[in-house]
Design a protein around this motif. Structure first.
Motif, short mmCIF file in Angstrom:
data_model
loop_
_atom_site.label_atom_id
_atom_site.label_comp_id
_atom_site.label_asym_id
_atom_site.label_seq_id
_atom_site.Cartn_x
_atom_site.Cartn_y
_atom_site.Cartn_z
N LYS B 167 0.82 -1.20 0.00
CA LYS B 167 0.00 0.00 0.00
C LYS B 167 0.87 1.27 0.00
O LYS B 167 0.53 2.27 -0.64
N GLY B 168 1.96 1.20 0.70
CA GLY B 168 2.85 2.36 0.75
C GLY B 168 3.31 2.77 -0.63
O GLY B 168 3.27 3.95 -1.00
N TYR B 170 1.94 1.77 -3.48
CA TYR B 170 0.75 2.08 -4.30
C TYR B 170 0.35 3.54 -4.09
O TYR B 170 0.16 4.30 -5.03
N ASP B 171 0.23 3.91 -2.83
CA ASP B 171 -0.17 5.28 -2.50
C ASP B 171 0.79 6.31 -3.07
O ASP B 171 0.37 7.36 -3.57
N GLU B 174 0.26 6.60 -6.78
CA GLU B 174 -1.02 7.28 -7.00
C GLU B 174 -0.86 8.79 -6.77
O GLU B 174 -1.36 9.61 -7.53
N PHE B 175 -0.16 9.09 -5.73
CA PHE B 175 0.11 10.49 -5.39
C PHE B 175 0.83 11.20 -6.54
O PHE B 175 0.47 12.31 -6.95
N ALA B 206 -0.53 0.18 -9.13
CA ALA B 206 -1.01 1.57 -9.19
C ALA B 206 -0.96 2.06 -10.63
O ALA B 206 -1.91 2.66 -11.14
N ILE B 293 7.62 8.76 2.36
CA ILE B 293 6.65 7.76 2.79
C ILE B 293 7.09 7.29 4.16
O ILE B 293 8.04 6.52 4.30
N ASP B 325 0.09 0.64 8.29
CA ASP B 325 0.04 1.54 7.15
C ASP B 325 1.11 2.62 7.21
O ASP B 325 1.46 3.12 8.27
N GLU B 327 2.53 6.44 5.68
CA GLU B 327 1.87 7.74 5.57
C GLU B 327 2.74 8.65 4.71
O GLU B 327 3.96 8.74 4.92
N ILE B 328 2.12 9.32 3.76
CA ILE B 328 2.90 10.24 2.93
C ILE B 328 3.05 11.59 3.63
O ILE B 328 2.06 12.17 4.07
#
Lengths: 338, 338
Positions: B167-168, B170-171, B174-175, B206, B293, B325, B327-328
């Motif tokens: 997820k890290g 991926y996010d 996406e960002f 992503a 991240i 999780d 965090e950006i």
DNA sequence: CTGAAAGCGCTTACAG
DNA sequence: CTGAAAGCGCTTACAG
């Protein structure tokens, strides 16, 4: 079921004492027959015997463990020290019991008790307290050697290893002066710390040696933290006689200074030169790249272990305290006025 | 002379058993008279009795100690984890035996043996090896619980706590996409690591979800170190279809990238946007300030301890593994293309 | 060449 | 209400 001397003894029909002797390499000394030696070794190997170190510790009243109490293990300054202490220790077959006092005297006290209860052979401590007497009281009946690392105290006879803080500050100021700076600010750490006093002394003496009069308004701050750096920087810039260069006593102070400089949109290093205690891996990539006073905490850690190790072997060791020179890592944060 | 149950018993003319009982708060349970309780407590206090934990450990076959093996304690990523593990541990009256494997399998193996010999109640390990089978072999007969932290392996049934690396990544991608980036490079850590695989997967998915075709030339590198970042960056910039943004899998990779960018005199972030795994205290002061991240290794550490703690209490615990999780932290190193 | 015994400092089941 | 004894796993002085 894990093998013990006893279980092996039973299986092999040999006494535990003998097993112990061969497994500890004392076969020759006790003139144990080749035959039994072989049998025992082979069997121990086969069942994967590992000595129970806690039993061994109890009987020997020696644990081959040393306690390490640090104010903040997450701080790279301390964690690199920890790494080198651990490295030395494991090379000498010592293990490290690690405690983080979190800069709180109460936690430190508990850690000390815990270590004592656990019968460590020695303790390496970076004290968060200021009073020698406070510690003297605690160490008095413990009967195990203690060594201070980085920070140390007067009023107590405990050997220590630290940076040569006096010289570090002196050299930094001299360096600044050689680049043409004459108005130099100093942002301090906690003034109760001897290391801070030493640096202050180095700062003042360097000025004096170069015939620059000391301006008390340019010496301020009282803590190694970022906040202090920030606040002190703001204060410093309000002076009528603003400094052209600034010496920070720590990494974190420097970050506060950088923060203030950014907010005020200073043009570094033209508007202000910076030199700071403590090297950091990002120094190169900050703008401007940071000129630092590197403390060799790898050496400090290794030396601290060697010190406690010697102390464990035989208490005698006259004034074994040790100061390790710092080193200026020149990068881009000092503007050359000449 | 340090007081022991025995010495107190002798002084007070009471049996060691009784002393032990009152000092362990079992006076009620054994219906010991108020009178003796008072006498014993007062006397123990007076002579400053402290229990010998190694004796206690031996007799209880429980040491209230857990072993912590980390690949590099001087790395802030691991040292912050260590701090929080220690914090949790000491709150639960556990002590930490710290070992640094220095990313070497051999040292790790020795550390494991050492911890076993020292009869720790459990082990928290960030493994440097890749093979589950390798560890399975080692843990098999140890009979003490183990928990992986940060890194984990397949082929072995050991619970772990790690970041949600999938997820890290991926996010992050996406960002980047949301800022208009379509050509994105990825510099990887060691490809044998599951955590790296997870991030790669997040990266690819992503792209796919946003209908951006994956270009294998933009995925390169094989190590968490600075050198890899530097070399990979140089390589990446030679591509005909140069990336407008780059995702670094670590702090150190990012430093290599920064180094290359500096040498090539790139104008960041206009020439190239950067986002990197791992938060660091200087991110704010680097130019450009770094968008990162963040891995919550404080939580990771605390959770790892809780996990091993539960395991020590009672072995049962079905699939207790845990992903935390990321965090950006948005700062200035991503150029907005829109 | 090897064994039996005592002891490191603790706890706890067993007795009374 | 409390004591004597055994045992956790080791080592070592004492005997033979």
């Amino acid at each position: 079921m894990k093998a013990s001397l006893k279980s092996i003894a039973k299986d092999l029909n040999i006494s535990p004492g003998t097993i112990s002797r061969v497994l500890n390499g004392k076969a020759k000394e006790y003139r144990i027959s080749e035959a039994t030696v072989k049998r025992v070794k082979a069997y121990a190997q086969k069942v994967g015997y590992t000595p129970n170190l806690v039993a061994k510790s109890l009987q020997a009243s020696k644990s081959f463990t040393i306690g390490l109490i640090l104010p903040d293990i997450s701080n790279p300054f301390f964690s690199t020290m920890a790494k080198h202490i651990e490295q030395q220790a494991s090379a000498m077959h010592y293990s490290i019991l690690l405690m983080d006092s979190d800069e709180q005297l109460e936690k430190e006290t508990k850690a000390l008790q815990q270590l004592y209860s656990r019968k460590v052979d020695g303790i390496i401590l970076c004290p968060v307290g200021f009073e020698g007497s406070h510690y003297k009281e605690q160490f008095k009946d413990m009967g195990i050697p203690v060594v201070f690392v980085d920070r140390y105290l007067k009023g107590i006879d405990v050997p220590f290893v630290s940076s040569n803080n006096y010289k570090g500050a002196y050299d930094a100021v001299e360096f600044l002066i050689q680049k043409g700076h004459k108005t130099i600010g100093l942002i301090q750490g906690d003034q109760k710390l001897l290391t801070v006093n030493e640096r202050e002394k180095g700062f003042k003496e360097a000025l004096q040696d170069y015939n620059i009069s000391f301006n008390a308004n340019l010496l301020l701050g009282n803590g190694f933290n970022e906040e202090n750096g920030y606040v002190s920087m703001l204060q410093l810039l309000k002076e009528k006689n603003k400094p052209t260069a600034i010496l920070c006593m720590s990494n974190q102070i420097c970050m506060g200074v950088l923060k203030a400089a950014k907010e005020l949109q200073l043009n570094l290093p033209q508007d202000l030169s910076i030199i700071s205690f403590d090297e950091n891996p990002y120094a190169e990539y900050i703008t401007p790249s940071l000129t630092t006073i590197k403390q060799h905490n790898d050496k400090m850690g290794a030396k601290a272990f060697n010190l406690i190790y010697d102390l464990i072997q035989d208490q005698k060791s006259e004034d074994p305290s040790f100061l390790i020179d710092t080193e200026i890592i020149e990068r881009g944060s000092i503007f050359d006025l000449l």
